[in-house]
Design an enzyme around this catalytic site. Sequence first.
Site, PDB file in Angstrom:
ATOM      1  N   CYS A 154       0.858  -1.193   0.000  1.00  0.00           N
ATOM      2  CA  CYS A 154       0.000   0.000   0.000  1.00  0.00           C
ATOM      3  C   CYS A 154       0.892   1.240   0.000  1.00  0.00           C
ATOM      4  O   CYS A 154       0.485   2.294   0.481  1.00  0.00           O
ATOM      5  CB  CYS A 154      -0.919   0.012   1.222  1.00  0.00           C
ATOM      6  N   ARG A 190       4.048   2.173  -2.695  1.00  0.00           N
ATOM      7  CA  ARG A 190       4.284   2.649  -4.055  1.00  0.00           C
ATOM      8  C   ARG A 190       4.545   1.479  -4.993  1.00  0.00           C
ATOM      9  O   ARG A 190       5.306   0.557  -4.659  1.00  0.00           O
ATOM     10  CB  ARG A 190       5.517   3.566  -4.106  1.00  0.00           C
ATOM     11  N   ASP A 194      -2.370  -2.114  -3.553  1.00  0.00           N
ATOM     12  CA  ASP A 194      -3.132  -0.872  -3.723  1.00  0.00           C
ATOM     13  C   ASP A 194      -2.456   0.021  -4.763  1.00  0.00           C
ATOM     14  O   ASP A 194      -3.067   0.957  -5.268  1.00  0.00           O
ATOM     15  CB  ASP A 194      -3.215  -0.137  -2.375  1.00  0.00           C
ATOM     16  N   GLU A 219      -0.176   2.675 -13.279  1.00  0.00           N
ATOM     17  CA  GLU A 219      -1.552   2.860 -12.779  1.00  0.00           C
ATOM     18  C   GLU A 219      -2.401   3.546 -13.832  1.00  0.00           C
ATOM     19  O   GLU A 219      -1.981   4.562 -14.383  1.00  0.00           O
ATOM     20  CB  GLU A 219      -1.514   3.685 -11.480  1.00  0.00           C
ATOM     21  N   HIS A 243      -5.525   2.293  -5.724  1.00  0.00           N
ATOM     22  CA  HIS A 243      -4.789   3.359  -5.004  1.00  0.00           C
ATOM     23  C   HIS A 243      -5.734   4.110  -4.043  1.00  0.00           C
ATOM     24  O   HIS A 243      -5.909   5.329  -4.152  1.00  0.00           O
ATOM     25  CB  HIS A 243      -4.134   4.326  -6.001  1.00  0.00           C
ATOM     26  N   LEU A 244      -6.299   3.325  -3.136  1.00  0.00           N
ATOM     27  CA  LEU A 244      -7.309   3.870  -2.212  1.00  0.00           C
ATOM     28  C   LEU A 244      -6.768   4.180  -0.823  1.00  0.00           C
ATOM     29  O   LEU A 244      -7.538   4.584   0.048  1.00  0.00           O
ATOM     30  CB  LEU A 244      -8.447   2.846  -2.033  1.00  0.00           C
ATOM     31  N   GLY A 245      -5.464   3.952  -0.624  1.00  0.00           N
ATOM     32  CA  GLY A 245      -4.886   4.073   0.722  1.00  0.00           C
ATOM     33  C   GLY A 245      -5.281   5.349   1.442  1.00  0.00           C
ATOM     34  O   GLY A 245      -5.569   5.335   2.640  1.00  0.00           O
TER      35      GLY A 245
HETATM   36  P1  NAD Z   1       7.626   7.957   5.988  1.00  0.00           P
HETATM   37  O1  NAD Z   1       8.598   8.851   5.326  1.00  0.00           O
HETATM   38  O2  NAD Z   1       7.072   8.337   7.306  1.00  0.00           O
HETATM   39  O3  NAD Z   1       8.255   6.478   6.135  1.00  0.00           O
HETATM   40  C1  NAD Z   1       9.070   5.905   5.173  1.00  0.00           C
HETATM   41  C2  NAD Z   1      10.120   5.092   5.903  1.00  0.00           C
HETATM   42  O4  NAD Z   1      10.904   4.392   4.940  1.00  0.00           O
HETATM   43  C3  NAD Z   1      11.097   5.967   6.710  1.00  0.00           C
HETATM   44  O5  NAD Z   1      11.116   5.572   8.068  1.00  0.00           O
HETATM   45  C4  NAD Z   1      12.435   5.717   6.061  1.00  0.00           C
HETATM   46  O6  NAD Z   1      13.507   5.701   6.987  1.00  0.00           O
HETATM   47  C5  NAD Z   1      12.217   4.339   5.445  1.00  0.00           C
HETATM   48  N1  NAD Z   1      13.175   4.006   4.414  1.00  0.00           N
HETATM   49  C6  NAD Z   1      13.851   4.845   3.582  1.00  0.00           C
HETATM   50  N2  NAD Z   1      14.686   4.139   2.790  1.00  0.00           N
HETATM   51  C7  NAD Z   1      14.518   2.847   3.121  1.00  0.00           C
HETATM   52  C8  NAD Z   1      15.095   1.640   2.657  1.00  0.00           C
HETATM   53  N3  NAD Z   1      16.020   1.637   1.683  1.00  0.00           N
HETATM   54  N4  NAD Z   1      14.687   0.492   3.212  1.00  0.00           N
HETATM   55  C9  NAD Z   1      13.766   0.470   4.205  1.00  0.00           C
HETATM   56  N5  NAD Z   1      13.207   1.587   4.699  1.00  0.00           N
HETATM   57  C10 NAD Z   1      13.569   2.749   4.154  1.00  0.00           C
HETATM   58  O7  NAD Z   1       6.456   7.745   4.926  1.00  0.00           O
HETATM   59  P2  NAD Z   1       4.966   7.252   5.201  1.00  0.00           P
HETATM   60  O8  NAD Z   1       4.078   8.425   5.399  1.00  0.00           O
HETATM   61  O9  NAD Z   1       4.997   6.175   6.205  1.00  0.00           O
HETATM   62  O10 NAD Z   1       4.602   6.656   3.749  1.00  0.00           O
HETATM   63  C11 NAD Z   1       5.149   5.431   3.329  1.00  0.00           C
HETATM   64  C12 NAD Z   1       4.803   5.157   1.878  1.00  0.00           C
HETATM   65  O11 NAD Z   1       3.392   5.054   1.714  1.00  0.00           O
HETATM   66  C13 NAD Z   1       5.251   6.238   0.886  1.00  0.00           C
HETATM   67  O12 NAD Z   1       5.708   5.607  -0.289  1.00  0.00           O
HETATM   68  C14 NAD Z   1       3.956   6.993   0.576  1.00  0.00           C
HETATM   69  O13 NAD Z   1       3.997   7.661  -0.649  1.00  0.00           O
HETATM   70  C15 NAD Z   1       2.979   5.837   0.588  1.00  0.00           C
HETATM   71  N6  NAD Z   1       1.588   6.198   0.786  1.00  0.00           N
HETATM   72  C16 NAD Z   1       0.668   5.568   0.012  1.00  0.00           C
HETATM   73  C17 NAD Z   1      -0.666   5.838   0.204  1.00  0.00           C
HETATM   74  C18 NAD Z   1      -1.702   5.170  -0.657  1.00  0.00           C
HETATM   75  O14 NAD Z   1      -2.671   5.810  -1.022  1.00  0.00           O
HETATM   76  N7  NAD Z   1      -1.562   3.907  -0.966  1.00  0.00           N
HETATM   77  C19 NAD Z   1      -1.074   6.764   1.172  1.00  0.00           C
HETATM   78  C20 NAD Z   1      -0.103   7.374   1.968  1.00  0.00           C
HETATM   79  C21 NAD Z   1       1.237   7.074   1.766  1.00  0.00           C
HETATM   80  C1  MLT Z   2       0.203   9.637  -1.031  1.00  0.00           C
HETATM   81  O1  MLT Z   2       1.385   9.591  -1.382  1.00  0.00           O
HETATM   82  O2  MLT Z   2      -0.215  10.451  -0.197  1.00  0.00           O
HETATM   83  C2  MLT Z   2      -0.730   8.647  -1.580  1.00  0.00           C
HETATM   84  O3  MLT Z   2      -0.308   7.993  -2.685  1.00  0.00           O
HETATM   85  C3  MLT Z   2      -2.144   8.996  -1.542  1.00  0.00           C
HETATM   86  C4  MLT Z   2      -2.730   9.868  -2.593  1.00  0.00           C
HETATM   87  O4  MLT Z   2      -2.098  10.722  -3.141  1.00  0.00           O
HETATM   88  O5  MLT Z   2      -3.912   9.721  -2.828  1.00  0.00           O
END
Ligand code: NAD
Ligand code: MLT
Length: 314
Positions: A233, A235, A259, A264, A282-284
């Site tokens: 969920c 990237r 997700d 996409e 991509h509903l996260g």
């Molecule tokens: P964050 O920056 O708080 O956490 C990311 C973590 O990854 C950090 O702790 C960092 O130290 C770690 N990291 C960096 N390089 C690394 C590596 N090589 N190996 C392991 N860990 C490593 O980010 P977050 O807010 O927790 O978001 C995490 C992911 O979720 C991002 O890719 C974000 O875009 C994605 N996201 C997706 C959705 C969605 O709709 N599906 C929603 C929100 C966030």
């Molecule tokens: C994000 O990075 O915040 C997520 O992919 C969620 C979104 O943009 O809808």
Amino acid sequence: MGIIVNYRVLVSDPLAEEGLTILRDQVEVDVKTGLTEDQLIAIIDQYDALLVRSGTQVTAKVIEAGTHLKFIGRAGVGVDNIDTDAATRQGIIVANAPEGNTLAATEHTVAMMMALARNIPQANASVKRHEWKRSKFTGIEVNEKVLGVVGFGRIGKEVAKRAIAMNMRIVAYDPFISKEKAAEIGVEIMTMAELFTVADFITVHTPLMKETTHIINDASIATMKDGVRIINCARGGIIDEQALYRGLVSGKIGGAALDVYEHEPPTDSPLIELDQVIMTPHLGASTVEAQINVAISVAKQCLSVLSGGSARSA
Ligand code: NAD
Ligand code: MLT
């Protein structure tokens, strides 16, 4: 609040009304969604700020055409749809809304894990085909299973806390998190190679970058437990989808919940045909609460920058 000197803001992806209201109080706002790159290039020089979600690709060409742009706001976490180097070259401030959707993405991840464990989407589809196949959908319990969390940031940590409440053992890999910090919430930090060998469920929560591209690949899958279940969920691109497909077809991987995708929407992906793959579009971050949070956050940051302040102090 009065108008900030004739500034104009373009919102090119859907943004919650709560954010638009904050903006409209002080600047002129146009909402124009679904623009092509050329359409965006044709109008962007009329605007001082651009607010996007993930739909708009803010390419170097768009940024170069945006000669009056001072701020680009991303209503979400990942800024991978914005050419931040091009923005920096032009002195444009880019800001995201990193905290607003953490819990939405966390809860989606937990829902995906439970759906995987109990075959809920497949069973639902079966009943709606007027079938009654109870034994076909026997699942597994998450109780006492090992959850491997790759990327122990905002979302990874919140997922871990919820999984601990379900009596799972949590192991995590994150090069920037200390063993001591993780131990405070009952999580064991280990190398990614170790994590892959012990986890019953693996969930990835890193950004997509060179170091995290295809960390789940043929070689790492070969080291995993038979029947491992994998969740993404975060990237598309963190998992090599071809390798995932091979692992699922061979039976090495018991199931996957996705997700996000390398492309996409994943229209041409062979993963769509596999019953043991659960997919959401991509509903996260797609909860009412998260969309209000991120809209308010980027709107406030936008106004702060346009009135001469910084993004984060908004
Ligand atoms: P964050 O920056 O708080 O956490 C990311 C973590 O990854 C950090 O702790 C960092 O130290 C770690 N990291 C960096 N390089 C690394 C590596 N090589 N190996 C392991 N860990 C490593 O980010 P977050 O807010 O927790 O978001 C995490 C992911 O979720 C991002 O890719 C974000 O875009 C994605 N996201 C997706 C959705 C969605 O709709 N599906 C929603 C929100 C966030
Ligand atoms: C994000 O990075 O915040 C997520 O992919 C969620 C979104 O943009 O809808």
